[in-house]
Design a protein around this motif. Sequence first.
Motif, PDB file in Angstrom:
ATOM      1  N   TYR A  66      -6.300 -15.893  -1.362  1.00 12.19           N
ATOM      2  CA  TYR A  66      -5.298 -15.676  -2.425  1.00 12.19           C
ATOM      3  C   TYR A  66      -4.732 -17.054  -2.742  1.00 12.19           C
ATOM      4  O   TYR A  66      -3.807 -17.522  -2.094  1.00 12.19           O
ATOM      5  CB  TYR A  66      -4.225 -14.726  -1.881  1.00 12.19           C
ATOM      6  CG  TYR A  66      -3.234 -14.184  -2.895  1.00 12.19           C
ATOM      7  CD1 TYR A  66      -3.464 -14.215  -4.267  1.00 12.19           C
ATOM      8  CD2 TYR A  66      -2.041 -13.595  -2.460  1.00 12.19           C
ATOM      9  CE1 TYR A  66      -2.551 -13.692  -5.160  1.00 12.19           C
ATOM     10  CE2 TYR A  66      -1.120 -13.062  -3.352  1.00 12.19           C
ATOM     11  CZ  TYR A  66      -1.378 -13.121  -4.690  1.00 12.19           C
ATOM     12  OH  TYR A  66      -0.473 -12.598  -5.585  1.00 12.19           O
ATOM     13  N   CYS A  71       2.268 -15.940 -11.280  1.00 10.49           N
ATOM     14  CA  CYS A  71       1.748 -14.931 -12.202  1.00 10.49           C
ATOM     15  C   CYS A  71       2.666 -14.816 -13.407  1.00 10.49           C
ATOM     16  O   CYS A  71       3.891 -14.903 -13.277  1.00 10.49           O
ATOM     17  CB  CYS A  71       1.623 -13.579 -11.505  1.00 10.49           C
ATOM     18  SG  CYS A  71       0.792 -12.365 -12.567  1.00 10.49           S
ATOM     19  N   ASN A  73       2.771 -12.113 -15.219  1.00 15.71           N
ATOM     20  CA  ASN A  73       3.080 -10.686 -15.401  1.00 15.71           C
ATOM     21  C   ASN A  73       4.236 -10.249 -14.514  1.00 15.71           C
ATOM     22  O   ASN A  73       4.680 -10.976 -13.630  1.00 15.71           O
ATOM     23  CB  ASN A  73       1.836  -9.841 -15.109  1.00 15.71           C
ATOM     24  CG  ASN A  73       0.795 -10.012 -16.192  1.00 15.71           C
ATOM     25  OD1 ASN A  73       1.136 -10.225 -17.349  1.00 15.71           O
ATOM     26  ND2 ASN A  73      -0.469  -9.945 -15.813  1.00 15.71           N
ATOM     27  N   ASN A  74       4.662  -9.011 -14.758  1.00 15.88           N
ATOM     28  CA  ASN A  74       5.867  -8.531 -14.094  1.00 15.88           C
ATOM     29  C   ASN A  74       5.650  -7.143 -13.494  1.00 15.88           C
ATOM     30  O   ASN A  74       6.494  -6.255 -13.663  1.00 15.88           O
ATOM     31  CB  ASN A  74       7.014  -8.510 -15.123  1.00 15.88           C
ATOM     32  CG  ASN A  74       8.338  -8.877 -14.493  1.00 15.88           C
ATOM     33  OD1 ASN A  74       8.382  -9.469 -13.398  1.00 15.88           O
ATOM     34  ND2 ASN A  74       9.416  -8.508 -15.147  1.00 15.88           N
ATOM     35  N   CYS A  75       4.552  -6.963 -12.819  1.00 13.04           N
ATOM     36  CA  CYS A  75       4.230  -5.642 -12.255  1.00 13.04           C
ATOM     37  C   CYS A  75       5.329  -5.225 -11.282  1.00 13.04           C
ATOM     38  O   CYS A  75       5.729  -6.016 -10.410  1.00 13.04           O
ATOM     39  CB  CYS A  75       2.882  -5.682 -11.551  1.00 13.04           C
ATOM     40  SG  CYS A  75       1.547  -6.116 -12.664  1.00 13.04           S
ATOM     41  N   PHE A  77       5.415  -3.318  -8.757  1.00  6.09           N
ATOM     42  CA  PHE A  77       5.080  -3.099  -7.345  1.00  6.09           C
ATOM     43  C   PHE A  77       4.740  -4.396  -6.615  1.00  6.09           C
ATOM     44  O   PHE A  77       4.543  -4.394  -5.402  1.00  6.09           O
ATOM     45  CB  PHE A  77       3.876  -2.135  -7.238  1.00  6.09           C
ATOM     46  CG  PHE A  77       2.633  -2.642  -7.933  1.00  6.09           C
ATOM     47  CD1 PHE A  77       1.697  -3.374  -7.246  1.00  6.09           C
ATOM     48  CD2 PHE A  77       2.430  -2.397  -9.285  1.00  6.09           C
ATOM     49  CE1 PHE A  77       0.563  -3.863  -7.883  1.00  6.09           C
ATOM     50  CE2 PHE A  77       1.296  -2.862  -9.931  1.00  6.09           C
ATOM     51  CZ  PHE A  77       0.366  -3.602  -9.228  1.00  6.09           C
ATOM     52  N   CYS A  78       4.653  -5.506  -7.354  1.00  5.76           N
ATOM     53  CA  CYS A  78       4.020  -6.704  -6.783  1.00  5.76           C
ATOM     54  C   CYS A  78       5.004  -7.835  -6.515  1.00  5.76           C
ATOM     55  O   CYS A  78       5.810  -8.196  -7.377  1.00  5.76           O
ATOM     56  CB  CYS A  78       2.935  -7.179  -7.752  1.00  5.76           C
ATOM     57  SG  CYS A  78       2.140  -8.692  -7.211  1.00  5.76           S
ATOM     58  N   SER A  80       4.379 -10.922  -6.415  1.00  3.32           N
ATOM     59  CA  SER A  80       4.121 -12.125  -7.227  1.00  3.32           C
ATOM     60  C   SER A  80       4.633 -12.007  -8.664  1.00  3.32           C
ATOM     61  O   SER A  80       4.461 -12.921  -9.452  1.00  3.32           O
ATOM     62  CB  SER A  80       2.615 -12.415  -7.266  1.00  3.32           C
ATOM     63  OG  SER A  80       2.138 -12.689  -5.983  1.00  3.32           O
ATOM     64  N   ARG A  81       5.248 -10.884  -9.004  1.00  3.58           N
ATOM     65  CA  ARG A  81       5.744 -10.692 -10.385  1.00  3.58           C
ATOM     66  C   ARG A  81       6.620 -11.882 -10.799  1.00  3.58           C
ATOM     67  O   ARG A  81       7.381 -12.429  -9.973  1.00  3.58           O
ATOM     68  CB  ARG A  81       6.483  -9.363 -10.510  1.00  3.58           C
ATOM     69  CG  ARG A  81       7.808  -9.310  -9.803  1.00  3.58           C
ATOM     70  CD  ARG A  81       8.298  -7.886  -9.596  1.00  3.58           C
ATOM     71  NE  ARG A  81       8.341  -7.104 -10.814  1.00  3.58           N
ATOM     72  CZ  ARG A  81       9.439  -6.899 -11.549  1.00  3.58           C
ATOM     73  NH1 ARG A  81      10.591  -7.437 -11.193  1.00  3.58           N
ATOM     74  NH2 ARG A  81       9.383  -6.165 -12.641  1.00  3.58           N
ATOM     75  N   GLY A 117      -2.817 -14.587  -9.008  1.00  6.60           N
ATOM     76  CA  GLY A 117      -2.065 -13.904 -10.057  1.00  6.60           C
ATOM     77  C   GLY A 117      -2.552 -14.458 -11.390  1.00  6.60           C
ATOM     78  O   GLY A 117      -3.391 -15.371 -11.432  1.00  6.60           O
ATOM     79  N   GLU A 118      -2.047 -13.929 -12.484  1.00  4.06           N
ATOM     80  CA  GLU A 118      -2.422 -14.520 -13.784  1.00  4.06           C
ATOM     81  C   GLU A 118      -1.582 -15.790 -13.939  1.00  4.06           C
ATOM     82  O   GLU A 118      -0.590 -15.844 -14.668  1.00  4.06           O
ATOM     83  CB  GLU A 118      -2.234 -13.511 -14.922  1.00  4.06           C
ATOM     84  CG  GLU A 118      -3.250 -12.386 -14.845  1.00  4.06           C
ATOM     85  CD  GLU A 118      -3.290 -11.478 -16.076  1.00  4.06           C
ATOM     86  OE1 GLU A 118      -2.639 -11.790 -17.089  1.00  4.06           O
ATOM     87  OE2 GLU A 118      -3.995 -10.438 -15.996  1.00  4.06           O
ATOM     88  N   ARG A 186       2.756  -1.621 -14.689  1.00  4.01           N
ATOM     89  CA  ARG A 186       2.312  -2.893 -15.280  1.00  4.01           C
ATOM     90  C   ARG A 186       2.948  -3.054 -16.657  1.00  4.01           C
ATOM     91  O   ARG A 186       2.265  -2.994 -17.684  1.00  4.01           O
ATOM     92  CB  ARG A 186       0.784  -2.926 -15.404  1.00  4.01           C
ATOM     93  CG  ARG A 186       0.049  -2.918 -14.055  1.00  4.01           C
ATOM     94  CD  ARG A 186      -1.425  -3.174 -14.257  1.00  4.01           C
ATOM     95  NE  ARG A 186      -2.183  -3.240 -13.033  1.00  4.01           N
ATOM     96  CZ  ARG A 186      -2.264  -4.323 -12.225  1.00  4.01           C
ATOM     97  NH1 ARG A 186      -1.607  -5.422 -12.537  1.00  4.01           N
ATOM     98  NH2 ARG A 186      -2.996  -4.301 -11.131  1.00  4.01           N
TER      99      ARG A 186
HETATM  100  S1  SF4 Z   1      -0.401 -10.781  -9.306  1.00  2.77           S
HETATM  101 FE1  SF4 Z   1      -1.418  -9.039 -10.296  1.00  2.77          FE
HETATM  102  S2  SF4 Z   1      -0.268  -7.264  -9.589  1.00  2.77           S
HETATM  103 FE2  SF4 Z   1       1.006  -9.078  -9.198  1.00  2.77          FE
HETATM  104  S3  SF4 Z   1       2.359  -9.319 -10.985  1.00  2.77           S
HETATM  105 FE3  SF4 Z   1       0.520 -10.519 -11.333  1.00  2.77          FE
HETATM  106  S4  SF4 Z   1      -0.884  -9.184 -12.460  1.00  2.77           S
HETATM  107 FE4  SF4 Z   1       0.679  -7.907 -11.528  1.00  2.77          FE
END
Ligand code: SF4
Length: 370
Positions: A66, A71, A73-75, A77-78, A80-81, A117-118, A186
Motif C-alpha cells: 500500500y 486519496c 476521495n472521501n469514502c 468507511f475508509c 484514507s478519505r 488511494g486515488e 463512496r
Molecule cells: S483509498 Fe479507496 S476506499 Fe479509501 S477514500 Fe480513497 S477511494 Fe475511497
Amino acid sequence: MAEKDQVPKLEEILDKCCQGKPLSTPEITYLLGLKEGHKISQVFQTAQRIRARHFGNKIFLYGFVYFSTFCRNNCTFCSSRVSNKLARRYRKSEEEIVEAACLLAESGVHLIDLTMGEDPFYYRSENGFDSLLGLIQKVKRETHLPLMVSPGVVPKDVLAEFARAGVDWYACYQETHNRQLFVYLRPEQSYDSRLSSKVYAKQSGILIEEGIITGVGENLSDIVFSTEVIRTLEAQQARVMSFVPQIGTPMLDRKSPSRLRELMTIAVLRLLFPDRLIPASLDVDGLDLLQERLEAGANVITSLIPPRLGLSGVSQPSLGIDEGSRTVQGVASLLDQIGMAVATNQDYSQWVCAEKSALTRGSVNYEVVV
Ligand code: SF4
C-alpha cells in the motif's frame, strides 16, 4: 418452513453445487442466512470439496504494498478519505516500493499487489500516470512476478497502458452493488465509472477482482445481487471483507459485524464460482480466523506485508505487520496444520496465463453489466 423440510433442502442445494448446476436467488439467500452450526458446517465442507476439485490443497499468497495513503476521495468507511485529519499519510518513494516488492518476492509470494488511494500526485494531469507506469514496469522487471494494481478508477487508455506495462490484474472494488448504499459509502463517485473500469480492464486483457464489504448496511438481497454482478462481470477473483471501523471517519461508531456473514459469503462465492480465486484477507483479523476463512472455501491469502518498512494495511493499519505474522512464514505453518500447502510460483503463473488466454476469446458486454 418446518425444520424437517429444511435438511433435505440444504442437501439438495449442495448437491446442485456439486453437480455444477446454477442456484436460484432464494437458494443463495437461504445459504447466506443459515444460522445453525451443523448446516453451516455442511456448507463449508462442500465448499472445501469443490475447492479441492479445482485447486487441490494449494493456496496462493499475495504480497501487498500500500504505497500511498493519500486519496482525493472521501469514502465514509475508509481511513484514507481526504477529509480524515487523523489518517496516517505517506507516499513511498519508487526505491522504497521496489524494495518492499522485492522482499515480498524473495519471501515466496505469488503476486505483488500495488495499492494506492486515488493519490492526486499520480492523478495530476501532467505525467502522473507516466510515473505510475514507470513504477509498475520497474516492479515487474525486478520481481518477475504476476502483478496486481489497485490504483482506483483510471481512464480507459491508462488501463491499456497498464496491460502493455505487464499488469496482470486490476482490482477496483465496488464494495456494494446497491446503488443507494454506494452513494453513502463512496460519496460523489460514479457507480457506473467504477464498474465500467473493470470491463475496460478486461477488454485490455487484464484479469479483474471485484469486492464487497459486509456490515455496512447491506442486506442479504444486496449480497445475492453482488454475486449476480460478479457473475456478469466474469471476475476472475472475488473478495469479501468485514467492515472495520476507522478512526476519523463518519462510520467510526458502527460496529464491526459478526464474521459469520463474511464466512458464509466466502462459502457461497466458492459454491457459485468453483474455479475462481477467493481471498481470505489478513487485513481484517490478522492470523485470527484465517483458518476459518480457508475452511469456508477461500484459496488465496491476501495482504502479506513485509515488516518494519512502515507500510500499512487498509482496514487494519498495523495489525500483525511488524510482528511478522503477515508473512509467508507466518501463514505457512497454519497451512501445514490444516492440511493445506503453499502453491508453487509455477502453479500460480500457469493459472494466470490460462485465464489471460481465455480473456482474448471472450468479452464482457458493458451494457449487460451496468
Ligand atoms: S483509498 Fe479507496 S476506499 Fe479509501 S477514500 Fe480513497 S477511494 Fe475511497
